[in-house]
Write an enzyme that holds these catalytic residues in place. Structure first.
Site, PDB file in Angstrom:
ATOM      1  CG  HIS A  57      -2.039   1.025   1.415  1.00 25.50           C
ATOM      2  ND1 HIS A  57      -1.635   2.263   1.712  1.00 25.50           N
ATOM      3  CD2 HIS A  57      -3.403   0.998   1.287  1.00 25.50           C
ATOM      4  CE1 HIS A  57      -2.742   3.044   1.767  1.00 25.50           C
ATOM      5  NE2 HIS A  57      -3.695   2.168   1.354  1.00 25.50           N
ATOM      6  CE  LYS A  74      -7.340   0.160   6.537  1.00 29.10           C
ATOM      7  NZ  LYS A  74      -7.994   0.753   5.169  1.00 29.10           N
ATOM      8  CG  ASP A  99       0.496  -2.125   6.127  1.00 27.79           C
ATOM      9  OD1 ASP A  99      -0.175  -2.177   7.188  1.00 27.79           O
ATOM     10  OD2 ASP A  99       0.373  -1.643   4.973  1.00 27.79           O
ATOM     11  CD  GLN A 107      -6.969  -4.148   4.449  1.00 22.67           C
ATOM     12  OE1 GLN A 107      -7.873  -4.711   4.972  1.00 22.67           O
ATOM     13  NE2 GLN A 107      -7.266  -2.857   4.067  1.00 22.67           N
ATOM     14  CB  CYS A 110      -3.566   3.407  -1.595  1.00 25.78           C
ATOM     15  SG  CYS A 110      -4.848   4.920  -1.293  1.00 25.78           S
TER      16      CYS A 110
HETATM   17  N1  7TS Z   1      -1.781  -0.593   4.700  1.00 22.86           N
HETATM   18  C1  7TS Z   1      -2.716  -1.348   3.938  1.00 22.86           C
HETATM   19  C2  7TS Z   1      -2.469  -2.587   3.604  1.00 22.86           C
HETATM   20  C3  7TS Z   1      -4.156  -0.922   3.828  1.00 22.86           C
HETATM   21  O1  7TS Z   1      -4.812  -1.707   3.175  1.00 22.86           O
HETATM   22  C4  7TS Z   1      -4.113   0.573   4.146  1.00 22.86           C
HETATM   23  C5  7TS Z   1      -5.414   1.017   3.771  1.00 22.86           C
HETATM   24  C6  7TS Z   1      -3.200   1.227   4.940  1.00 22.86           C
HETATM   25  C7  7TS Z   1      -2.274   0.511   5.158  1.00 22.86           C
HETATM   26  C8  7TS Z   1      -3.535   2.504   5.491  1.00 22.86           C
HETATM   27  O2  7TS Z   1      -4.479   2.363   6.256  1.00 22.86           O
HETATM   28  P1  7TS Z   1      -4.910   3.903   6.984  1.00 22.86           P
HETATM   29  O3  7TS Z   1      -5.959   3.341   8.159  1.00 22.86           O
HETATM   30  O4  7TS Z   1      -3.836   4.650   7.455  1.00 22.86           O
HETATM   31  O5  7TS Z   1      -5.731   4.790   5.803  1.00 22.86           O
HETATM   32  N2  7TS Z   1      -6.253   0.620   2.916  1.00 22.86           N
HETATM   33  C9  7TS Z   1      -7.344   1.048   2.283  1.00 22.86           C
HETATM   34  C10 7TS Z   1      -7.959   0.483   1.001  1.00 22.86           C
HETATM   35  O6  7TS Z   1      -7.654  -0.404   0.847  1.00 22.86           O
HETATM   36  N3  7TS Z   1      -9.249   1.229   0.857  1.00 22.86           N
HETATM   37  O7  7TS Z   1      -9.160   2.426   1.444  1.00 22.86           O
HETATM   38  C11 7TS Z   1      -8.016   2.181   2.517  1.00 22.86           C
END
Ligand code: 7TS
Length: 413
Positions: free
Chosen positions: A122, A225, A199, A202, A363
């Protein structure tokens, strides 16, 4: 097995049902819906216990501090971190990953040092390293992905050298649903003398996570999430590494002593806690963890895997579909394209049927290039989805095909 009335824990579904537009929410990889338990906890906190933490000598502030620190212990326990002090509250996984890149990377990397990432990262685990590489002269290398959307560990082994200082990989891909072998990757990184960063944006919401078993040095995740509020995330860091790191942000709370031209800092995790934290967010995250733990992460994992497999088989019947998902390890994330239908058109048609999916590059632009697509449509399932959502998705996709397929248009004529 998980309860079959889980959906009723989430008020948003009954709200849309009552408006006559039932919500089929298939975008949980972006953010999840919130159970009443979490929503009520926020209301209770603000109506009964609101005060700033770690500074008041009065009872209310003490109560707020206690429940905030309980949330830290809960987050530590959730991923089996060895002690609460190794958990830093952040805004989200993005901030957690930036904290590592800045507070560790900026001070530990020098010209020619190497950081290994993967081809399925990501942007949150890419762009911070681009910035730090520009500042330090460090070099970025990549673990390749094979044709079945799995990381090729041979390419990791080839990339590891004496210059490798960190290996940072996504645990579960937000595009492919691939579960990466982070324990093995960590062992290889450590053998080469590098630190291991995971990371977990997910993975924490969907599968049981044990950072001591993985052995990683850092693990990042987001509360929103995993049924928690937005604006709260966490970073686990190995305590002896945290102790050697410089602060990320300066200000109140993170200091020991301050003089006009210099200051020294509080011990971790407070080194990384400048300013008033997201107190209600942390308490809401605790409520979310309580909720998920009561259901059981193992059961959530099994449920989602089988729903993901079912969805992949069912969607494979849609004409012209291409599904980007490994055969062996997949979670409830299904990315796909359909011949002759742009992903944005798919998501617009699905929206008219009350189905929320995401279309775009998710992303992960380097991964899109690797897959040779500009974007994909993505359905992501969570514990409140079931087979009827898969059926609704499949028939709405069949409808999209019939609207856009040139051959079908001829047939209709
Ligand atoms: N890493 C992964 C694997 C992610 O899927 C996401 C967000 C992030 C980091 C960042 O997370 P955040 O909470 O800091 O935004 N992924 C997604 C997505 O798949 N659609 O919207 C956000």
């Amino acid at each position: 097995m998980i309860r079959n009335n889980i959906k009723s824990d989430f008020p948003i579904f009954s709200y849309w049902e009552s408006r006559g537009k039932p919500l089929i929410y298939l975008d949980s990889a972006a953010t999840t819906q919130k159970p009443l338990r979490v929503i009520s906890t926020l209301e209770e906190y603000y109506s009964q216990f609101n005060a700033n933490v770690h500074r008041g000598t009065y009872e209310l502030s003490q109560i707020a501090t206690d429940i905030y620190e309980e949330a830290r212990s809960k987050a530590a326990h959730f991923i089996n971190a060895p002690q609460p002090e190794s958990i830093i509250f952040t805004r989200n996984a993005t901030e957690s990953l930036n904290l590592i890149a800045y507070a560790w990377g900026l001070n530990s990397l020098k010209e020619g040092d190497e950081v290994i990432l993967s081809e399925m990262e990501h942007h949150s685990n890419l762009v911070p390293w681009h910035i730090i590489a520009r500042h330090t002269g460090a070099v970025l290398k990549f673990i390749r992905m094979n044709g079945d959307y799995l990381l090729d560990l041979e390419s990791l082994k080839k990339n590891l050298t004496r210059k490798t200082k960190a290996v940072s990989v996504v645990h579960v891909s937000n595009v492919l649903g691939t579960i990466n072998p982070v324990k093995e990757i960590t062992a290889l990184a450590h053998e080469a003398g590098a630190i291991s960063i995971v990371d977990g944006a997910q993975s924490a919401p969907h599968i049981p996570v044990d950072v001591q078993d993985i052995g990683c040095d850092f693990y990042a995740f987001s509360g929103h999430k995993m049924c928690g509020p937005t604006g709260i995330g966490a970073l686990y860091g190995r305590y002896d590494i945290l102790e050697k790191m410089e602060p990320f942000l300066g200000g109140g709370e993170m200091i020991n002593e301050v003089f006009p031209t210099t200051s020294n800092y509080a011990k971790p995790p407070y080194t990384f806690a400048a300013g008033t934290p997201n107190i209600s967010g942390a308490i809401g995250l605790k409520a979310a963890i309580d909720y998920l733990e009561e259901i059981g992460l193992k059961d959530i994992e099994e449920y989602e895997m089988s729903l993901g497999d079912y969805a992949a088989h069912r969607l494979a019947e849609v004409e012209g579909i291409h599904i980007f998902r490994p055969h062996t390890t997949g979670t409830g994330v299904i990315s796909f394209t359909i011949d002759n239908v742009h992903p944005h058109d798919i998501s617009t048609i699905l929206d008219s049927e009350g189905i929320a999916i995401r279309a775009g590059h998710h992303c992960a632009q380097p991964l899109m290039r690797k897959l040779q697509v500009q974007s994909t449509a993505r359905a992501s399932f969570y514990l409140y989805n079931d087979k009827s959502d898969v059926e609704a998705l499949a028939s709405a996709l069949e409808k999209s095909v019939s609207i856009f397929s040139p051959r079908r248009i001829n047939v209709v004529k």
